[in-house]
Design a protein around this motif. Sequence first.
Motif, PDB file in Angstrom:
ATOM      1  N   GLU A 169       0.833  -1.194   0.000  1.00 14.30           N
ATOM      2  CA  GLU A 169       0.000   0.000   0.000  1.00 14.30           C
ATOM      3  C   GLU A 169       0.879   1.259   0.000  1.00 14.30           C
ATOM      4  OE1 GLU A 169      -2.951   0.074   3.018  1.00 14.30           O
ATOM      5  OE2 GLU A 169      -3.562  -2.016   2.725  1.00 14.30           O
ATOM      6  N   PRO A 170       0.540   2.259  -0.829  1.00 13.04           N
ATOM      7  CA  PRO A 170       1.362   3.484  -0.890  1.00 13.04           C
ATOM      8  C   PRO A 170       1.533   4.165   0.457  1.00 13.04           C
ATOM      9  CG  PRO A 170      -0.171   3.405  -2.735  1.00 13.04           C
ATOM     10  CD  PRO A 170      -0.549   2.276  -1.828  1.00 13.04           C
ATOM     11  N   ARG A 171       0.457   4.199   1.273  1.00 10.71           N
ATOM     12  CA  ARG A 171       0.568   4.864   2.574  1.00 10.71           C
ATOM     13  C   ARG A 171       1.563   4.166   3.478  1.00 10.71           C
ATOM     14  NH1 ARG A 171      -5.029   5.867   5.373  1.00 10.71           N
ATOM     15  NH2 ARG A 171      -5.600   3.870   4.462  1.00 10.71           N
ATOM     16  N   VAL A 172       1.616   2.844   3.383  1.00 15.57           N
ATOM     17  CA  VAL A 172       2.565   2.081   4.193  1.00 15.57           C
ATOM     18  C   VAL A 172       3.981   2.267   3.667  1.00 15.57           C
ATOM     19  CG1 VAL A 172       3.223  -0.249   4.919  1.00 15.57           C
ATOM     20  CG2 VAL A 172       0.811   0.401   4.864  1.00 15.57           C
ATOM     21  N   ARG A 173       4.113   2.227   2.360  1.00 13.80           N
ATOM     22  CA  ARG A 173       5.442   2.368   1.754  1.00 13.80           C
ATOM     23  C   ARG A 173       6.062   3.718   2.095  1.00 13.80           C
ATOM     24  NH1 ARG A 173       6.788   1.936  -4.742  1.00 13.80           N
ATOM     25  NH2 ARG A 173       8.833   2.907  -4.645  1.00 13.80           N
ATOM     26  N   ARG A 174       5.260   4.771   2.127  1.00 15.80           N
ATOM     27  CA  ARG A 174       5.811   6.102   2.411  1.00 15.80           C
ATOM     28  C   ARG A 174       6.437   6.173   3.798  1.00 15.80           C
ATOM     29  NH1 ARG A 174       1.158   8.050  -0.617  1.00 15.80           N
ATOM     30  NH2 ARG A 174      -0.063   8.231   1.307  1.00 15.80           N
ATOM     31  N   VAL A 175       5.973   5.341   4.712  1.00 14.70           N
ATOM     32  CA  VAL A 175       6.515   5.329   6.078  1.00 14.70           C
ATOM     33  C   VAL A 175       7.635   4.311   6.220  1.00 14.70           C
ATOM     34  CG1 VAL A 175       5.973   4.880   8.508  1.00 14.70           C
ATOM     35  CG2 VAL A 175       4.333   6.108   7.067  1.00 14.70           C
ATOM     36  N   ILE A 176       7.453   3.106   5.681  1.00 12.69           N
ATOM     37  CA  ILE A 176       8.403   2.022   5.902  1.00 12.69           C
ATOM     38  C   ILE A 176       9.697   2.219   5.119  1.00 12.69           C
ATOM     39  CG2 ILE A 176       8.787  -0.456   5.663  1.00 12.69           C
ATOM     40  CD1 ILE A 176       6.910   0.299   7.933  1.00 12.69           C
ATOM     41  N   ALA A 177       9.606   2.735   3.884  1.00 16.73           N
ATOM     42  CA  ALA A 177      10.814   2.899   3.061  1.00 16.73           C
ATOM     43  C   ALA A 177      11.876   3.757   3.743  1.00 16.73           C
ATOM     44  CB  ALA A 177      10.447   3.458   1.689  1.00 16.73           C
ATOM     45  N   PRO A 178      11.536   4.944   4.287  1.00 11.21           N
ATOM     46  CA  PRO A 178      12.563   5.716   4.988  1.00 11.21           C
ATOM     47  C   PRO A 178      13.132   4.994   6.211  1.00 11.21           C
ATOM     48  CG  PRO A 178      10.677   7.102   4.463  1.00 11.21           C
ATOM     49  CD  PRO A 178      10.268   5.692   4.193  1.00 11.21           C
ATOM     50  N   MET A 179      12.314   4.164   6.869  1.00 14.58           N
ATOM     51  CA  MET A 179      12.800   3.436   8.038  1.00 14.58           C
ATOM     52  C   MET A 179      13.844   2.405   7.635  1.00 14.58           C
ATOM     53  SD  MET A 179       9.314   2.968  10.284  1.00 14.58           S
ATOM     54  CE  MET A 179      10.171   2.793  11.831  1.00 14.58           C
ATOM     55  N   LEU A 180      13.635   1.748   6.497  1.00 14.92           N
ATOM     56  CA  LEU A 180      14.612   0.770   6.020  1.00 14.92           C
ATOM     57  C   LEU A 180      15.935   1.441   5.677  1.00 14.92           C
ATOM     58  CD1 LEU A 180      12.361  -1.414   3.672  1.00 14.92           C
ATOM     59  CD2 LEU A 180      13.150  -1.961   5.984  1.00 14.92           C
ATOM     60  N   GLN A 181      15.875   2.707   5.268  1.00 14.49           N
ATOM     61  CA  GLN A 181      17.085   3.446   4.918  1.00 14.49           C
ATOM     62  C   GLN A 181      17.697   4.162   6.111  1.00 14.49           C
ATOM     63  OE1 GLN A 181      14.601   5.482   1.761  1.00 14.49           O
ATOM     64  NE2 GLN A 181      16.576   5.434   0.713  1.00 14.49           N
ATOM     65  N   GLY A 182      16.885   4.379   7.166  1.00 11.82           N
ATOM     66  CA  GLY A 182      17.355   5.166   8.294  1.00 11.82           C
ATOM     67  C   GLY A 182      17.237   6.659   8.079  1.00 11.82           C
ATOM     68  N   TYR A 183      16.455   7.059   7.075  1.00 11.13           N
ATOM     69  CA  TYR A 183      16.286   8.480   6.758  1.00 11.13           C
ATOM     70  C   TYR A 183      15.166   9.088   7.593  1.00 11.13           C
ATOM     71  CZ  TYR A 183      19.233   8.019   2.574  1.00 11.13           C
ATOM     72  OH  TYR A 183      20.261   7.814   1.706  1.00 11.13           O
ATOM     73  N   GLU A 184      15.070  10.414   7.497  1.00 11.40           N
ATOM     74  CA  GLU A 184      13.926  11.112   8.062  1.00 11.40           C
ATOM     75  C   GLU A 184      12.728  10.923   7.125  1.00 11.40           C
ATOM     76  OE1 GLU A 184      14.062  12.460  10.938  1.00 11.40           O
ATOM     77  OE2 GLU A 184      16.228  12.533  11.276  1.00 11.40           O
ATOM     78  N   LEU A 185      11.527  11.138   7.664  1.00 12.61           N
ATOM     79  CA  LEU A 185      10.323  11.039   6.842  1.00 12.61           C
ATOM     80  C   LEU A 185      10.297  12.170   5.824  1.00 12.61           C
ATOM     81  CD1 LEU A 185       7.570  10.149   9.461  1.00 12.61           C
ATOM     82  CD2 LEU A 185       8.524   8.655   7.723  1.00 12.61           C
ATOM     83  N   GLU A 186       9.810  11.839   4.645  1.00 11.63           N
ATOM     84  CA  GLU A 186       9.663  12.862   3.624  1.00 11.63           C
ATOM     85  C   GLU A 186       8.397  13.681   3.881  1.00 11.63           C
ATOM     86  OE1 GLU A 186       9.665  10.909  -0.098  1.00 11.63           O
ATOM     87  OE2 GLU A 186      11.690  10.106   0.085  1.00 11.63           O
ATOM     88  N   ARG A 187       8.295  14.829   3.211  1.00 12.86           N
ATOM     89  CA  ARG A 187       7.138  15.696   3.412  1.00 12.86           C
ATOM     90  C   ARG A 187       5.850  15.052   2.917  1.00 12.86           C
ATOM     91  NH1 ARG A 187       9.459  21.686   1.619  1.00 12.86           N
ATOM     92  NH2 ARG A 187      11.078  21.838   3.253  1.00 12.86           N
ATOM     93  N   ALA A 188       5.982  14.068   2.021  1.00 17.02           N
ATOM     94  CA  ALA A 188       4.786  13.407   1.490  1.00 17.02           C
ATOM     95  C   ALA A 188       4.082  12.561   2.531  1.00 17.02           C
ATOM     96  CB  ALA A 188       5.170  12.532   0.288  1.00 17.02           C
ATOM     97  N   VAL A 189       4.758  12.264   3.651  1.00 16.08           N
ATOM     98  CA  VAL A 189       4.157  11.454   4.702  1.00 16.08           C
ATOM     99  C   VAL A 189       3.315  12.345   5.602  1.00 16.08           C
ATOM    100  CG1 VAL A 189       4.595   9.912   6.641  1.00 16.08           C
ATOM    101  CG2 VAL A 189       6.070   9.833   4.627  1.00 16.08           C
ATOM    102  N   SER A 190       2.038  12.010   5.715  1.00 11.28           N
ATOM    103  CA  SER A 190       1.123  12.808   6.523  1.00 11.28           C
ATOM    104  C   SER A 190       0.943  12.183   7.898  1.00 11.28           C
ATOM    105  CB  SER A 190      -0.237  12.910   5.825  1.00 11.28           C
ATOM    106  OG  SER A 190      -0.846  11.630   5.752  1.00 11.28           O
ATOM    107  N   GLU A 191       0.334  12.932   8.783  1.00  9.26           N
ATOM    108  CA  GLU A 191      -0.008  12.402  10.105  1.00  9.26           C
ATOM    109  C   GLU A 191      -0.960  11.221   9.972  1.00  9.26           C
ATOM    110  OE1 GLU A 191      -2.234  13.842  14.247  1.00  9.26           O
ATOM    111  OE2 GLU A 191      -1.664  15.305  12.719  1.00  9.26           O
ATOM    112  N   ASP A 192      -1.840  11.281   8.973  1.00  9.01           N
ATOM    113  CA  ASP A 192      -2.781  10.187   8.733  1.00  9.01           C
ATOM    114  C   ASP A 192      -2.041   8.908   8.335  1.00  9.01           C
ATOM    115  OD1 ASP A 192      -5.599   9.251   8.321  1.00  9.01           O
ATOM    116  OD2 ASP A 192      -4.877   9.003   6.273  1.00  9.01           O
TER     117      ASP A 192
END
Length: 408
Positions: free
Chosen positions: A178-201
Amino acid sequence: MTRWAEHSAQPVILLLDEVDALIGDTLISVLRQLRAGYDKRPAHFPLTIILCGVRDVRDYRIRSSQSQEIITGGSAFNIKAVSLRLGDFTQPEVERLLLQHTAETGQVFEPEALATVWHLTQGQPWLVNALAYETTFTMREGRDRSRPITAEMVQEAKENLIQRRETHLDQLTDKLREPRVRRVIAPMLQGYELERAVSEDDMRYVTDLGLIRPTAFGPQIANPIYGEIIPRELTFVTQLNFESTFQSAWYTRADGRLDLSRLLTAFQQFFREHSESWIERFDYKEAGPQLLLQAFLQRIVNGGGRVEREYGLGRKRTDLLVLWPTATPNAEGKTTVQRGVIELKVLHKSLEATLAEGLAQTWEYADRCGAEEAHLVIFDRTPAKPWEERIFRRDESCQGRPITVWGM
């Protein structure tokens, strides 16, 4: 439901399980019928209705087949009085649950086994029960009530659950698409900060799914089992390709110990030759280099070893602890375990700045894990940069500990 309520001498309480498995107009119809019966309670409609699922009603995204529009509110959703979430067990609750088995059968869980169940699950109810059932009823040695449940048996049970792709775990991996899940999990796998595209929702949704949990260090993968499943599932086909290409014997020495340097040398050459085409096959291309190396290391797991992973938002690295059983027993006659650390970083500053930061992080992780050897892998994703400048091997040290640095 009206006829049921009219024929019941007592008010009716109805539980609808997995209601969020319904989609489209079917779900809209169900929700609207529940709302339509509200003012008929309790004589002509259930007094209370509980909708059970992995998501809150607020997170349903319904597309009407008639209008082809996304419906996220309105009368169909105006039915909720309160949302309740079944939380994870605490560590004392996990131990009390497992000790009920001891009280009924006399079979004990060794203290290390209790600690391992907690560590692997972090109290996730399904995982706790699944590990307990696997060790005490499914595994042959566990069915002998005179034998204690050991930490090694719990680790074996974890691997059994993952390899069988149990329904709960299979559903979990399906959410990764799911795109909403990928937007959160992908940065975690890299160790990066969340991108602006990630919302509170998005964050609330992934938390409600149970994939992540808040910690003092920021959001992290919910538990080590999920942390292992995510990269393994995202690289499942890649692992199969590696298994047909690389045989298990080549990375072990004559004394049975794991040759990590030889393993990383082989991966470095493979990465140079094939990384671009292989990473393009991943859904999570952002974390492609980290996922590709973890898929390569999965050969270790299949050969009898284990890889433990640590990653999360803002860490700027992925920590891998490689555990390999050796043929040499210790003074107590138990199998000794070879421990090696592999730290993964992406070049985000100058090479020297990344190297300095990475060496300190690798030393800290190796010191905490009691590792015998330590390796730092730096992925350089600079476009059009020649491979001759990316590929290198250096012997460095930090606070007296030798650390091998691999550039890729």
